[in-house]
Design an enzyme around this catalytic site. Structure first.
Site, short mmCIF file in Angstrom:
data_model
loop_
_atom_site.label_atom_id
_atom_site.label_comp_id
_atom_site.label_asym_id
_atom_site.label_seq_id
_atom_site.Cartn_x
_atom_site.Cartn_y
_atom_site.Cartn_z
N ARG A 15 7.43 30.44 23.90
CA ARG A 15 8.69 31.12 24.13
C ARG A 15 9.77 30.07 24.40
O ARG A 15 9.52 29.05 25.06
CB ARG A 15 8.58 32.08 25.32
CG ARG A 15 7.81 33.35 25.01
CD ARG A 15 8.57 34.27 24.08
NE ARG A 15 7.94 35.57 23.93
CZ ARG A 15 7.16 35.92 22.92
NH1 ARG A 15 6.89 35.02 21.96
NH2 ARG A 15 6.65 37.13 22.85
N GLU A 38 17.70 32.79 21.35
CA GLU A 38 17.60 33.06 19.92
C GLU A 38 18.04 34.51 19.61
O GLU A 38 17.92 35.39 20.47
CB GLU A 38 16.16 32.85 19.44
CG GLU A 38 15.12 33.72 20.15
CD GLU A 38 13.69 33.39 19.74
OE1 GLU A 38 13.00 34.30 19.25
OE2 GLU A 38 13.26 32.22 19.92
N ILE A 43 -4.32 31.31 21.51
CA ILE A 43 -3.54 30.46 20.62
C ILE A 43 -3.77 28.99 20.94
O ILE A 43 -3.98 28.17 20.04
CB ILE A 43 -2.05 30.83 20.69
CG1 ILE A 43 -1.83 32.21 20.07
CG2 ILE A 43 -1.20 29.79 19.98
CD1 ILE A 43 -0.44 32.77 20.26
N THR A 69 -5.55 27.64 36.02
CA THR A 69 -6.98 27.48 36.32
C THR A 69 -7.69 26.89 35.09
O THR A 69 -7.31 27.19 33.95
CB THR A 69 -7.64 28.82 36.68
OG1 THR A 69 -7.41 29.77 35.62
CG2 THR A 69 -7.04 29.38 37.98
N HIS A 93 11.32 31.70 14.60
CA HIS A 93 10.37 32.54 15.34
C HIS A 93 9.49 33.35 14.39
O HIS A 93 9.41 34.57 14.47
CB HIS A 93 11.12 33.48 16.30
CG HIS A 93 10.24 34.01 17.40
ND1 HIS A 93 10.73 34.45 18.60
CD2 HIS A 93 8.88 34.19 17.48
CE1 HIS A 93 9.75 34.88 19.37
NE2 HIS A 93 8.61 34.73 18.71
N ASP A 123 9.77 26.61 17.02
CA ASP A 123 9.79 27.92 16.36
C ASP A 123 10.56 28.92 17.21
O ASP A 123 10.92 29.99 16.73
CB ASP A 123 8.36 28.43 16.12
CG ASP A 123 8.34 29.74 15.35
OD1 ASP A 123 8.90 29.78 14.23
OD2 ASP A 123 7.78 30.73 15.86
#
Length: 325
Positions: A239, A268, A162, A183, A286, A263
């Site tokens: 998250r 939530e 993502i 890393t 979300h 989001d």
């Protein structure tokens, strides 16, 4: 395709996470489905016979499956997470029981990246406020200059599928790409920054695109937000637990950062009142990963995993992968 049951792999499917009706129907053709994805987040059935029959649990990263729930399901052999996240699954408990844990990476990464860019533009250009104000008849009073991402610096917390998809889209705006991970990645077009606060200090936009769980909880804290500064924007498509909500609310109310587009939020679907009290926040429920294309990809992968498992095939096991790292 009609699966051929394998000894020890016949049984029911417990849904802890909601699925589209066509996905539920497809799974029901493979095994009996116990749909407990409504209120209560998939509480394990009290019926002992039903517990003994369940060999597959379908969940997601937020709802997950803990050791106690696994212990109540003696036939459980497969835990499926419908998205990329799996932080709510006790991998150590699954490994100890020989339970396979699988997820669905790559099915919604482009959709999440698209939504991240939409949030970035919406908060920077203040689109929600401007739309509401124009509808209230105040056209001229809000025609002020607003920041644009073009030529700005993007800081990504997380650089997996993502994060890299967000970076690819941001390059169309001629943005400088920074990222923070444990890393570095071999990407000549993005620069790894070992210290998160240092990256935030350099960034105009800080985008959270990392998993949840104890390791990332409150990584974005008061120090990082202060480093982002009064001209910086926070976007979270990862998250809610990654961002310290109290610190964010305080930073927004004081004007320590320019705004936030979220989001996901801690706790939530309840939204902390402190976030609702400021006009510097855009909220979506979300759904960054939800699109027709992502849904079809997840549906196909889910059905394939279930059919493969019932037929006795081998699936990629997150519990074993994490044990080896």
């Amino acid at each position: 395709m009609t699966p051929v049951p394998v000894p020890g792999r016949a049984g029911g499917i417990l849904l802890r996470a909601p699925l589209p009706a066509d996905s539920v129907a497809a799974l029901a053709r493979l095994a009996r489905v116990h749909d407990l994805s409504g209120p209560g987040n998939g509480a394990i059935p009290q019926d002992a016979a039903a517990c003994r029959a369940i060999c597959i649990v379908v969940t997601n990263g937020s709802i997950g499956l803990d050791a106690a729930a696994m212990a109540a399901l003696p036939a459980l052999g497969l835990i499926l997470c419908t998205g990329a996240g799996y932080e709510g699954v006790d991998l150590a408990a699954a490994r100890a029981r020989g339970i396979v844990v699988a997820n669905a990476p790559g099915t919604n990464d482009r959709t999440v990246a698209d939504h991240a860019l939409a949030l970035m533009l919406a908060i920077a250009r203040d689109l929600v406020f401007l739309d509401r104000t124009v509808r209230d008849g105040m056209w001229d009073s809000v025609r002020q200059a607003r920041p644009t991402p073009s030529g700005a610096t993007l800081g990504l917390l997380g650089y997996g599928r993502i994060g890299q998809a967000i970076a690819a889209r941001a390059r169309a705006f001629d943005m400088t790409i920074l990222y923070h991970t444990r890393t570095p990645y071999p990407d000549p077009d993005a620069r790894h920054v070992p210290d998160l606060a240092d990256m935030a200090r350099q960034a105009d936009y800080l985008v959270v695109a990392c998993p949840g769980g104890p390791r990332t909880r409150h990584l974005v804290n008061a120090t990082v937000l202060c480093a982002l500064g009064p001209g910086g924007f926070l976007v979270n498509v990862g998250r809610g637990s990654v961002v310290d909500t109290d610190a964010l609310a305080a930073a927004l109310l004081r004007g320590d950062i320019a705004g936030a587009a979220l989001d996901v939020v801690e706790g939530e679907p309840a939204v902390p009142p402190a976030l609702l009290e400021t006009g510097r926040v855009i909220l979506t429920p979300h759904l960054a990963g939800r699109s027709p294309q992502a849904r079809l990809a997840q549906k196909a992968l889910l059905e394939n995993y279930v059919a493969t498992y019932i037929q006795g095939g081998v699936l990629p096991d997150l519990a074993e992968q994490k044990a080896a790292t």
